[in-house]
Design a protein around this motif. Structure first.
Motif, PDB file in Angstrom:
ATOM      1  N   LYS A 154       0.807  -1.220   0.000  1.00 23.05           N
ATOM      2  CA  LYS A 154       0.000   0.000   0.000  1.00 23.05           C
ATOM      3  C   LYS A 154       0.844   1.276   0.000  1.00 23.05           C
ATOM      4  CE  LYS A 154      -2.581  -1.199   3.574  1.00 23.05           C
ATOM      5  NZ  LYS A 154      -3.637  -1.202   4.607  1.00 23.05           N
ATOM      6  N   PHE A 155       2.050   1.198   0.534  1.00 23.80           N
ATOM      7  CA  PHE A 155       2.878   2.384   0.743  1.00 23.80           C
ATOM      8  C   PHE A 155       3.068   3.248  -0.511  1.00 23.80           C
ATOM      9  CE2 PHE A 155       7.201   4.299   1.049  1.00 23.80           C
ATOM     10  CZ  PHE A 155       6.933   5.217   2.059  1.00 23.80           C
ATOM     11  N   PRO A 156       3.542   2.712  -1.642  1.00 22.36           N
ATOM     12  CA  PRO A 156       3.723   3.585  -2.820  1.00 22.36           C
ATOM     13  C   PRO A 156       2.406   4.109  -3.383  1.00 22.36           C
ATOM     14  CG  PRO A 156       4.099   1.290  -3.404  1.00 22.36           C
ATOM     15  CD  PRO A 156       3.980   1.336  -1.925  1.00 22.36           C
ATOM     16  N   LEU A 157       1.321   3.354  -3.189  1.00 21.03           N
ATOM     17  CA  LEU A 157       0.030   3.784  -3.718  1.00 21.03           C
ATOM     18  C   LEU A 157      -0.530   4.973  -2.938  1.00 21.03           C
ATOM     19  CD1 LEU A 157      -1.568   0.255  -4.305  1.00 21.03           C
ATOM     20  CD2 LEU A 157      -0.437   1.730  -5.974  1.00 21.03           C
ATOM     21  N   VAL A 158      -0.345   4.974  -1.610  1.00 26.31           N
ATOM     22  CA  VAL A 158      -0.858   6.110  -0.830  1.00 26.31           C
ATOM     23  C   VAL A 158      -0.035   7.376  -1.094  1.00 26.31           C
ATOM     24  CG1 VAL A 158      -1.817   4.659   0.986  1.00 26.31           C
ATOM     25  CG2 VAL A 158       0.491   5.564   1.256  1.00 26.31           C
ATOM     26  N   ILE A 159       1.248   7.212  -1.343  1.00 21.03           N
ATOM     27  CA  ILE A 159       2.088   8.379  -1.666  1.00 21.03           C
ATOM     28  C   ILE A 159       1.611   9.025  -2.968  1.00 21.03           C
ATOM     29  CG2 ILE A 159       4.395   9.112  -2.390  1.00 21.03           C
ATOM     30  CD1 ILE A 159       5.558   7.176  -0.402  1.00 21.03           C
ATOM     31  N   ARG A 160       1.328   8.196  -3.950  1.00 20.72           N
ATOM     32  CA  ARG A 160       0.855   8.721  -5.234  1.00 20.72           C
ATOM     33  C   ARG A 160      -0.478   9.445  -5.073  1.00 20.72           C
ATOM     34  NH1 ARG A 160      -0.130   5.127 -10.774  1.00 20.72           N
ATOM     35  NH2 ARG A 160      -0.799   6.872 -12.090  1.00 20.72           N
ATOM     36  N   ARG A 161      -1.383   8.875  -4.299  1.00 21.39           N
ATOM     37  CA  ARG A 161      -2.690   9.504  -4.083  1.00 21.39           C
ATOM     38  C   ARG A 161      -2.537  10.830  -3.348  1.00 21.39           C
ATOM     39  NH1 ARG A 161      -7.737   8.867  -6.359  1.00 21.39           N
ATOM     40  NH2 ARG A 161      -9.366   9.467  -4.886  1.00 21.39           N
ATOM     41  N   TYR A 162      -1.680  10.843  -2.351  1.00 22.86           N
ATOM     42  CA  TYR A 162      -1.473  12.063  -1.575  1.00 22.86           C
ATOM     43  C   TYR A 162      -0.952  13.195  -2.458  1.00 22.86           C
ATOM     44  CZ  TYR A 162       0.903  15.313   1.560  1.00 22.86           C
ATOM     45  OH  TYR A 162       1.352  16.447   2.190  1.00 22.86           O
ATOM     46  N   ARG A 163      -0.002  12.899  -3.293  1.00 30.41           N
ATOM     47  CA  ARG A 163       0.585  13.924  -4.160  1.00 30.41           C
ATOM     48  C   ARG A 163      -0.389  14.430  -5.215  1.00 30.41           C
ATOM     49  NH1 ARG A 163       6.638  11.194  -5.066  1.00 30.41           N
ATOM     50  NH2 ARG A 163       7.498  11.853  -3.034  1.00 30.41           N
ATOM     51  N   SER A 164      -1.396  13.631  -5.563  1.00 29.73           N
ATOM     52  CA  SER A 164      -2.366  14.043  -6.584  1.00 29.73           C
ATOM     53  C   SER A 164      -3.360  15.083  -6.065  1.00 29.73           C
ATOM     54  CB  SER A 164      -3.144  12.826  -7.091  1.00 29.73           C
ATOM     55  OG  SER A 164      -4.079  12.382  -6.120  1.00 29.73           O
ATOM     56  N   CYS A 165      -3.509  15.171  -4.732  1.00 32.33           N
ATOM     57  CA  CYS A 165      -4.461  16.086  -4.070  1.00 32.33           C
ATOM     58  C   CYS A 165      -5.923  15.781  -4.418  1.00 32.33           C
ATOM     59  CB  CYS A 165      -4.151  17.543  -4.388  1.00 32.33           C
ATOM     60  SG  CYS A 165      -2.598  18.113  -3.645  1.00 32.33           S
ATOM     61  N   LYS A 166      -6.194  14.584  -4.931  1.00 34.70           N
ATOM     62  CA  LYS A 166      -7.573  14.208  -5.241  1.00 34.70           C
ATOM     63  C   LYS A 166      -8.399  13.952  -3.981  1.00 34.70           C
ATOM     64  CE  LYS A 166      -6.518  12.187  -9.772  1.00 34.70           C
ATOM     65  NZ  LYS A 166      -6.519  10.956 -10.596  1.00 34.70           N
ATOM     66  N   TRP A 167      -7.749  13.945  -2.851  1.00 32.52           N
ATOM     67  CA  TRP A 167      -8.431  13.689  -1.585  1.00 32.52           C
ATOM     68  C   TRP A 167      -9.077  14.948  -0.994  1.00 32.52           C
ATOM     69  CZ3 TRP A 167      -5.976  16.677   2.076  1.00 32.52           C
ATOM     70  CH2 TRP A 167      -4.663  17.056   1.783  1.00 32.52           C
ATOM     71  N   LEU A 168      -8.834  16.102  -1.577  1.00 36.08           N
ATOM     72  CA  LEU A 168      -9.383  17.361  -1.069  1.00 36.08           C
ATOM     73  C   LEU A 168     -10.821  17.565  -1.575  1.00 36.08           C
ATOM     74  CD1 LEU A 168      -6.313  19.717  -1.455  1.00 36.08           C
ATOM     75  CD2 LEU A 168      -7.579  19.358   0.662  1.00 36.08           C
ATOM     76  N   ARG A 169     -11.813  17.262  -0.724  1.00 37.83           N
ATOM     77  CA  ARG A 169     -13.210  17.350  -1.145  1.00 37.83           C
ATOM     78  C   ARG A 169     -14.065  17.945  -0.024  1.00 37.83           C
ATOM     79  NH1 ARG A 169     -13.899  11.166  -3.547  1.00 37.83           N
ATOM     80  NH2 ARG A 169     -12.296  11.336  -5.174  1.00 37.83           N
ATOM     81  N   ASP A 170     -14.877  18.915  -0.383  1.00 35.07           N
ATOM     82  CA  ASP A 170     -15.848  19.489   0.563  1.00 35.07           C
ATOM     83  C   ASP A 170     -17.136  18.686   0.419  1.00 35.07           C
ATOM     84  OD1 ASP A 170     -17.668  20.924   2.053  1.00 35.07           O
ATOM     85  OD2 ASP A 170     -16.912  22.879   1.427  1.00 35.07           O
ATOM     86  N   VAL A 171     -17.506  17.930   1.461  1.00 36.27           N
ATOM     87  CA  VAL A 171     -18.674  17.044   1.367  1.00 36.27           C
ATOM     88  C   VAL A 171     -19.871  17.614   2.125  1.00 36.27           C
ATOM     89  CG1 VAL A 171     -17.311  14.965   1.023  1.00 36.27           C
ATOM     90  CG2 VAL A 171     -17.848  15.704   3.362  1.00 36.27           C
ATOM     91  N   THR A 172     -19.814  18.885   2.536  1.00 37.16           N
ATOM     92  CA  THR A 172     -20.927  19.498   3.256  1.00 37.16           C
ATOM     93  C   THR A 172     -21.923  20.115   2.286  1.00 37.16           C
ATOM     94  OG1 THR A 172     -19.774  21.625   3.476  1.00 37.16           O
ATOM     95  CG2 THR A 172     -19.439  19.994   5.217  1.00 37.16           C
ATOM     96  N   ARG A 173     -23.065  20.508   2.837  1.00 35.04           N
ATOM     97  CA  ARG A 173     -24.113  21.196   2.074  1.00 35.04           C
ATOM     98  C   ARG A 173     -24.340  22.575   2.669  1.00 35.04           C
ATOM     99  NH1 ARG A 173     -27.525  17.750  -1.014  1.00 35.04           N
ATOM    100  NH2 ARG A 173     -26.903  15.550  -0.867  1.00 35.04           N
ATOM    101  N   GLN A 174     -24.724  23.501   1.834  1.00 35.35           N
ATOM    102  CA  GLN A 174     -25.017  24.851   2.314  1.00 35.35           C
ATOM    103  C   GLN A 174     -26.300  24.883   3.132  1.00 35.35           C
ATOM    104  OE1 GLN A 174     -22.910  27.418   2.029  1.00 35.35           O
ATOM    105  NE2 GLN A 174     -21.527  25.969   1.025  1.00 35.35           N
ATOM    106  N   GLN A 175     -27.287  24.137   2.703  1.00 39.66           N
ATOM    107  CA  GLN A 175     -28.558  24.053   3.417  1.00 39.66           C
ATOM    108  C   GLN A 175     -28.876  22.586   3.671  1.00 39.66           C
ATOM    109  OE1 GLN A 175     -30.331  26.693   4.413  1.00 39.66           O
ATOM    110  NE2 GLN A 175     -28.924  28.175   3.480  1.00 39.66           N
ATOM    111  N   ILE A 176     -29.347  22.305   4.854  1.00 36.48           N
ATOM    112  CA  ILE A 176     -29.738  20.914   5.126  1.00 36.48           C
ATOM    113  C   ILE A 176     -31.248  20.868   5.290  1.00 36.48           C
ATOM    114  CG2 ILE A 176     -27.518  20.276   6.088  1.00 36.48           C
ATOM    115  CD1 ILE A 176     -28.838  20.483   8.871  1.00 36.48           C
TER     116      ILE A 176
END
Length: 452
Positions: free
Chosen positions: A430-452
């Motif tokens: 898993k080690f090299p795969l998590v490094i690649r994902r981290y560097r891609s910044c694809k993990w930065l996601r806002d999952v909230t809603r403005q109105q609930i």
């Protein structure tokens, strides 16, 4: 990041990590106490409790997956200051967790013998394991409420309450275990059943303390029966989308770990006992690293909820440096504890030989586990990226550890230490795969809603 901001960051990290590391240490201490006490009773008793404990382990991972999915949402809504959304998510999570806890409890009551036949081929270990399961199963439902509640509190940076609750639970568990396992004073000598009863009493105490905190000391949200029935389609949908992959990830990891424990259990009680001990040492060596990962999830999630994605990236980079050092310390802990464990535990010469080699293998493994945990459980989840960890668990644990470990054990007939080395391959893959994902910044996601 300015110097003052760096100091503030590390102050916040310390404020989160220290209580959570203490909490993790307490959880390990409970397991260590069980291992040491039952190790004094005998190898069969230790193996039985360790293998039967896989049911609790799998349930705890279901609950951790649910709570972690909820915590992803709650941490980001905490950044937005939306307490109403947090209450609603808590209610949704509670409904799922209580249902799962009830199902597992009923299944264990109905089929304890079947569970133990899956986990071991040793008839004496099976009998003792059934005795343990019949006594401990009520604790499964009790833990559903307290574990979710305390995880939600942590997502809002209220981490001291869980430290206090688990600290008190630890003391209760150790005292009751000692009284009932060995039959001290007027108490009966119950062996493995005594350890199970100690667990039940500790879980009951946790529920009482959580209820007291919720009623009188929680100034943020109030968990009541009402929120268990609140319906919100938007947040329910978000919860399922976020929690689903996390639950599957944790279940795959948990069942994979149980599968490897069962695999070693099929190789004999000596292998099962050595593995039970080395797993406790592994947990001891990673208490700080796991606390760091939890802190990363909270701070990264909060920063994203506040709309500060660049700050979230900076936090991630800082946590990488911190975990690199923590992982090294964890490896040294394994090496330092090894001679102490070898001297204290009452084991057969075969089990002792297995344990000696397995501890050395574990010393290298814990650094990679600490790093991968930071990424998957901390940074990625805090950033709203919960699916990538599921993919990694499928590839690493099941594709390597379980599959190749089974081949090594049953097809190639390798020795126990070599089989154990194969089982540890997952974190290296898993080690090299998590490094690649981290560097891609694809993990930065806002999952909230403005109105609930």
């Amino acid at each position: 990041m300015k110097m003052s901001e760096k100091r503030d960051f590390y102050r916040r990290v310390a404020g989160l990590v220290i209580p959570m590391a203490l909490q993790n240490l307490m959880n390990v201490a409970v397991q260590s106490a069980d291992v040491v006490m039952l190790g004094r009773v005998g190898e069969k008793a230790l193996s039985a409790a360790s293998l039967a404990g896989q049911v609790n382990f799998i349930l705890s991972l279901f609950l951790f997956g649910l709570a972690s999915g909820a915590a992803v949402l709650c941490a980001q809504y905490w950044g937005k200051g939306d307490l109403r959304a947090i209450e609603t998510v808590t209610g949704i999570c509670m409904r799922f967790s209580m249902l799962i806890g009830l199902v597992v409890t009923l299944f264990t009551v109905a089929f304890p013998g079947t569970i133990m036949r899956i986990l071991t081929s040793d008839e004496q270990v099976r009998v003792l394991g059934v005795e343990y399961l019949r006594a401990v199963c009520i604790s499964y439902f009790l833990m559903t409420f307290s574990s979710v509640y305390l995880n939600i509190m942590r997502s809002m940076e209220r981490v001291v309450v869980s430290t206090v609750v688990y600290g008190a639970s630890l003391l209760i568990n150790i005292v009751v275990n000692a009284l009932l396992i060995f039959g001290l004073g007027p108490f009966p000598k119950l062996g493995v059943a005594g350890a199970a009863i100690g667990t039940v009493i500790a879980r009951l105490a946790e529920c009482v303390m959580v209820l007291i905190h919720n009623r009188g000391m929680n100034d943020l949200i109030h968990v009541s029966p009402r929120i268990l029935f609140v319906k919100n389609r938007a947040l329910s949908s978000d919860f399922v989308k976020i929690s689903g992959p996390v639950i599957l990830n944790e279940v795959l990891w948990g069942t994979g770990m149980s599968a490897t424990a069962a695999l070693l259990g099929q190789l004999g009680s000596a292998a099962a006992s050595a593995n039970a001990i080395v797993q406790v040492v592994r947990q001891l060596s990673t208490v700080v690293s796991f606390g760091i990962a939890s802190a990363a999830a909270i701070l990264v999630g909060k920063a994203i909820g506040e709309g500060k994605k660049e700050m979230a990236k900076e936090y991630g980079a800082r946590f990488v440096k911190v975990i690199a050092v923590s992982g090294i310390v964890g490896s040294f802990v394994v090496l330092l504890v090894r001679p102490i464990v070898m001297a204290v535990m009452e084991l057969t010469p075969t089990a002792r030989g297995y344990l000696s080699v397995m501890m050395l293998l574990m010393a290298a493994y814990v650094w990679f586990q600490a790093f991968n945990t930071l990424m998957i459980v901390g940074i990625f989840r805090g950033g709203g990226d919960t699916r990538f960890g599921l993919l990694l668990e499928t590839i690493g644990l099941w594709g390597c550890s379980v599959l190749l470990g089974s081949v090594a054990a049953f097809a190639l007939k390798w020795s126990v230490p070599l089989v154990f080395a194969v089982i540890l391959l997952d974190e290296y893959v898993k080690f090299p795969l998590v490094i690649r994902r981290y560097r891609s910044c694809k993990w930065l996601r806002d999952v909230t809603r403005q109105q609930i």
